[in-house]
Design an enzyme around this catalytic site. Structure first.
Site, PDB file in Angstrom:
ATOM      1  N   HIS A 105      19.345   7.281  19.350  1.00 24.03           N
ATOM      2  CA  HIS A 105      18.085   6.977  18.976  1.00 24.03           C
ATOM      3  C   HIS A 105      18.070   6.941  17.162  1.00 24.03           C
ATOM      4  O   HIS A 105      18.788   8.124  16.722  1.00 24.03           O
ATOM      5  CB  HIS A 105      16.522   7.624  19.387  1.00 24.03           C
ATOM      6  CG  HIS A 105      17.100   7.392  20.883  1.00 24.03           C
ATOM      7  ND1 HIS A 105      17.479   8.202  21.378  1.00 24.03           N
ATOM      8  CD2 HIS A 105      16.001   6.456  21.385  1.00 24.03           C
ATOM      9  CE1 HIS A 105      17.385   8.118  22.856  1.00 24.03           C
ATOM     10  NE2 HIS A 105      16.409   7.064  22.692  1.00 24.03           N
ATOM     11  N   LYS A 131      22.662   2.200  25.359  1.00 18.91           N
ATOM     12  CA  LYS A 131      22.017   2.256  24.887  1.00 18.91           C
ATOM     13  C   LYS A 131      21.415   2.991  23.627  1.00 18.91           C
ATOM     14  O   LYS A 131      21.701   3.819  23.094  1.00 18.91           O
ATOM     15  CB  LYS A 131      20.221   3.607  25.710  1.00 18.91           C
ATOM     16  CG  LYS A 131      19.098   2.671  25.393  1.00 18.91           C
ATOM     17  CD  LYS A 131      17.597   3.716  26.195  1.00 18.91           C
ATOM     18  CE  LYS A 131      16.889   3.814  25.026  1.00 18.91           C
ATOM     19  NZ  LYS A 131      15.401   4.770  25.416  1.00 18.91           N
ATOM     20  N   LYS A 278       0.072 -20.094   5.275  1.00 18.94           N
ATOM     21  CA  LYS A 278      -0.403 -21.554   5.209  1.00 18.94           C
ATOM     22  C   LYS A 278       0.258 -22.385   4.047  1.00 18.94           C
ATOM     23  O   LYS A 278       0.708 -23.436   4.328  1.00 18.94           O
ATOM     24  CB  LYS A 278      -1.725 -21.716   5.354  1.00 18.94           C
ATOM     25  CG  LYS A 278      -1.685 -21.616   7.558  1.00 18.94           C
ATOM     26  CD  LYS A 278      -2.932 -21.993   7.885  1.00 18.94           C
ATOM     27  CE  LYS A 278      -3.612 -21.161   8.988  1.00 18.94           C
ATOM     28  NZ  LYS A 278      -4.734 -21.433   9.290  1.00 18.94           N
ATOM     29  N   ASP A 314      -4.302 -28.123  12.195  1.00 20.32           N
ATOM     30  CA  ASP A 314      -5.815 -27.914  11.397  1.00 20.32           C
ATOM     31  C   ASP A 314      -6.526 -28.532  11.187  1.00 20.32           C
ATOM     32  O   ASP A 314      -7.650 -28.281  11.756  1.00 20.32           O
ATOM     33  CB  ASP A 314      -6.168 -26.499  10.590  1.00 20.32           C
ATOM     34  CG  ASP A 314      -5.378 -25.002  10.973  1.00 20.32           C
ATOM     35  OD1 ASP A 314      -5.607 -24.973  12.036  1.00 20.32           O
ATOM     36  OD2 ASP A 314      -4.886 -24.660   9.771  1.00 20.32           O
TER      37      ASP A 314
HETATM   38  P1  ATR Z   1      -7.916 -19.101   5.765  1.00 18.92           P
HETATM   39  O1  ATR Z   1      -6.533 -19.195   5.861  1.00 18.92           O
HETATM   40  O2  ATR Z   1      -8.017 -18.209   6.977  1.00 18.92           O
HETATM   41  O3  ATR Z   1      -8.719 -20.040   4.975  1.00 18.92           O
HETATM   42  P2  ATR Z   1      -7.499 -17.757   3.278  1.00 18.92           P
HETATM   43  O4  ATR Z   1      -6.446 -18.781   2.446  1.00 18.92           O
HETATM   44  O5  ATR Z   1      -7.071 -16.137   3.535  1.00 18.92           O
HETATM   45  O6  ATR Z   1      -7.551 -18.008   4.929  1.00 18.92           O
HETATM   46  O7  ATR Z   1      -9.348 -18.244   3.077  1.00 18.92           O
HETATM   47  C1  ATR Z   1      -9.907 -16.844   2.948  1.00 18.92           C
HETATM   48  C2  ATR Z   1     -11.306 -17.440   2.321  1.00 18.92           C
HETATM   49  O8  ATR Z   1     -12.376 -16.558   2.950  1.00 18.92           O
HETATM   50  C3  ATR Z   1     -11.258 -17.578   0.870  1.00 18.92           C
HETATM   51  O9  ATR Z   1     -11.916 -18.525   0.625  1.00 18.92           O
HETATM   52  C4  ATR Z   1     -12.228 -16.579   0.240  1.00 18.92           C
HETATM   53  O10 ATR Z   1     -12.794 -16.044  -0.516  1.00 18.92           O
HETATM   54  P3  ATR Z   1     -12.059 -16.752  -2.098  1.00 18.92           P
HETATM   55  O11 ATR Z   1     -11.038 -17.787  -2.228  1.00 18.92           O
HETATM   56  O12 ATR Z   1     -12.840 -15.888  -3.129  1.00 18.92           O
HETATM   57  O13 ATR Z   1     -10.782 -14.755  -1.945  1.00 18.92           O
HETATM   58  C5  ATR Z   1     -12.829 -15.705   1.743  1.00 18.92           C
HETATM   59  N1  ATR Z   1     -13.159 -14.821   2.256  1.00 18.92           N
HETATM   60  C6  ATR Z   1     -11.959 -13.769   2.313  1.00 18.92           C
HETATM   61  N2  ATR Z   1     -13.275 -13.008   2.113  1.00 18.92           N
HETATM   62  C7  ATR Z   1     -14.585 -13.083   1.528  1.00 18.92           C
HETATM   63  C8  ATR Z   1     -15.790 -12.256   1.481  1.00 18.92           C
HETATM   64  N3  ATR Z   1     -15.355 -10.618   1.750  1.00 18.92           N
HETATM   65  N4  ATR Z   1     -16.974 -12.949   0.853  1.00 18.92           N
HETATM   66  C9  ATR Z   1     -16.465 -14.274   1.142  1.00 18.92           C
HETATM   67  N5  ATR Z   1     -15.827 -14.948   1.064  1.00 18.92           N
HETATM   68  C10 ATR Z   1     -14.686 -14.705   1.329  1.00 18.92           C
END
Ligand code: ATR
Length: 472
Positions: A105, A131, A278, A314
């Site tokens: 380990h 192992k 993504k 998506d």
């Molecule tokens: P996904 O792939 O699920 O869309 P992402 O690309 O990380 O995830 O996007 C997250 C979204 O949630 C963004 O629009 C983010 O806003 P910002 O561009 O200002 O970061 C939004 N988001 C995350 N936390 C937030 C919060 N506390 N209040 C408002 N919007 C939020």
């Protein structure tokens, strides 16, 4: 084989656990070091109750107990290499019918050179099984263990090899599929004997590790960070089973996408991509489908002729979910958020001639997305809302902060409200909308739709949507 460790702290508890574990396990591991003040008599009592084969392990390395286990005809004993080569040789020479596992380990790291040296050292002792369990600091460490298993198999040596920790989770599934003797699965959640262990039930019924062992299944998986609570593992593995395909789908907990793709390209047949990769994924693929390119995000990767091709499901998944409730053409939509999910949904709505406004916390991001799509944008401060459909793509309202919503309940009137969040199913936003008489679209609809599209891209096959919905 699935081995369930028995980790009770007293003899009666261990007897109870042995009974329960025997229903699911192929073999048990009795951890003597977990049982307080265990005596040789206790060991005798425990072994007399066994219904399945058993490994006797004592991380406290009490040789008198392990020798007693041989005397009592235990199926296996586990000897840590730290016991010392001389003592191990002596025990192996007097093991009678008991088989001996010699184990190594490392709770800090997985090192290729070290593992190779340890393998040779243990081999010289001629145990029945070798192992090696090491801690994984990166998902790539698992490849070192897979190579070790392949090497051992070539040399006809029986091996148990795994990476510990969350980033080693895939080794607990794939190592046994690649030919390791067994993998450890906990009796239930909270009963893990080592970090990263999965429950035996999930190993058996979701990952099908016994059925797929040595079948060289096609490996698919989710790439993201975090990945733990995704429902993809259930959906895709159950779908593969239903379609009678020898494929498996695992969670890859990744820190660095570029090095992951380079290292795993040869192993995987397809991927789902999630937060936060993504957008970044586009840069590392051989080809990107035009829709994914326009959306600017990839959530699906298919390997064809050795090349990695990116798609976005998506978009179609969300549009199908919306169109199940309302027509898009000529209707007014507001999207909250400007991330990966927002991009896909916004693109889909524009394609179908919907009117769109994008609102985001960071207005610059909303502006950028809106410019590309020729639509309006703004911040999240809402004092009125006059639309046909509101779509939330932000993480506000997602587990564990389930009491949050970006929109005042008073504004949710006479519209369809769609929340892309699927955990929980009924978010605060949807609850408010529903109680004001609005129609709602659950995130799980989009999630299941995009998963079915992924399956189609990977396998060319369709599966009944209700069957998948019934699983989540
Ligand atoms: P996904 O792939 O699920 O869309 P992402 O690309 O990380 O995830 O996007 C997250 C979204 O949630 C963004 O629009 C983010 O806003 P910002 O561009 O200002 O970061 C939004 N988001 C995350 N936390 C937030 C919060 N506390 N209040 C408002 N919007 C939020």
């Amino acid at each position: 084989m699935i081995c369930v460790p028995i980790t009770a702290s007293d003899v009666n508890g261990a007897i109870k656990e042995m009974k329960e574990a025997s229903k699911i396990a192929d073999i048990l591991e009795l951890r003597l070091d977990f049982i307080r003040n265990i005596s040789e008599n206790d060991l005798g009592r425990l072994l007399s109750k066994k219904k399945k084969k058993i490994i006797i392990t004592d991380r406290k390395k009490r040789l008198s107990l392990l020798k007693k286990a041989i005397e009592l005809k235990a199926d296996f004993i586990d000897l840590d290499i730290l016991v010392g080569e001389k003592k191990i040789r002596e025990i192996i020479n007097n093991k009678n019918k008991t088989k001996v596992i010699v184990s190594y380990h490392n709770f800090k790291k997985t090192d290729r050179r070290e593992i190779s040296l340890v393998f040779e050292k243990i081999k010289k002792l001629k145990p029945d099984v070798i192992k090696i369990a090491t801690f994984s600091n990166s998902v790539i460490d698992n490849l070192i263990i897979f190579d070790l298993i392949k090497k051992a198999k070539k040399q006809n040596k029986k091996i148990i090899g795994l990476c510990m920790g969350e980033k080693g989770e895939i080794s607990r599934i794939l190592s046994v599929i690649y030919g390791a003797e067994l993998t450890f699965g906990s009796l239930r959640e909270g009963k893990e004997s080592a970090p990263g262990q999965i429950t035996a039930k999930i190993l058996k019924n979701v990952y099908r590790v016994n059925k797929l062992r040595n079948e060289n299944p096609g490996v698919y998986g989710l790439v993201g960070n975090p990945v733990k609570h995704s429902k993809g593992v259930i959906i895709h593995n159950k779908a593969f089973e239903k379609l009678k395909l020898k494929n498996i789908y695992v969670n890859f907990l990744v820190d660095d996408l570029k090095s992951f793709i380079k290292a795993f390209k040869g192993i995987i047949k397809g991927l789902s991509i999630t937060i936060p990769f993504k957008r970044e994924a586009i840069s590392y693929l051989d080809k990107v489908d035009p829709i994914a390119r326009r959306v600017g995000a990839v959530n699906t990767v298919v390997k064809k002729g050795g090349k990695l091709i990116g798609y976005n499901t998506d978009c179609v998944g969300a549009i199908q979910a919306i169109e199940d409730k309302i027509k898009i053409k000529g209707q007014d939509f507001v999207i909250l958020g400007a991330g990966g999910a927002a991009r896909a949904i916004a693109y889909g709505i524009k394609q179908k001639d919907g009117n769109l406004i994008i609102l985001n916390r960071t207005i610059k991001k909303a502006e950028k997305l809106a410019k590309g799509l020729k639509c309006a944008f703004g911040g999240l401060e809402l004092s009125y809302l006059n639309v046909d459909c509101l779509v939330n793509t932000t993480s506000i309202g997602m587990f564990p902060k389930v009491n949050e919503s970006l929109v005042n309940k008073k504004l949710l009137k006479n519209m369809v409200v769609f929340d892309a969040i699927y955990n929980p199913g009924m978010t605060k936003l949807l609850k408010d909308a529903k109680s004001n008489g609005c129609k709602v679209i659950f995130g799980i609809e989009m999630f299941v739709n995009q998963a079915l599209e992924q399956l189609k891209l990977w396998t060319g096959k369709k599966i009944n949507k209700n069957y998948i919905k019934g699983l989540v």
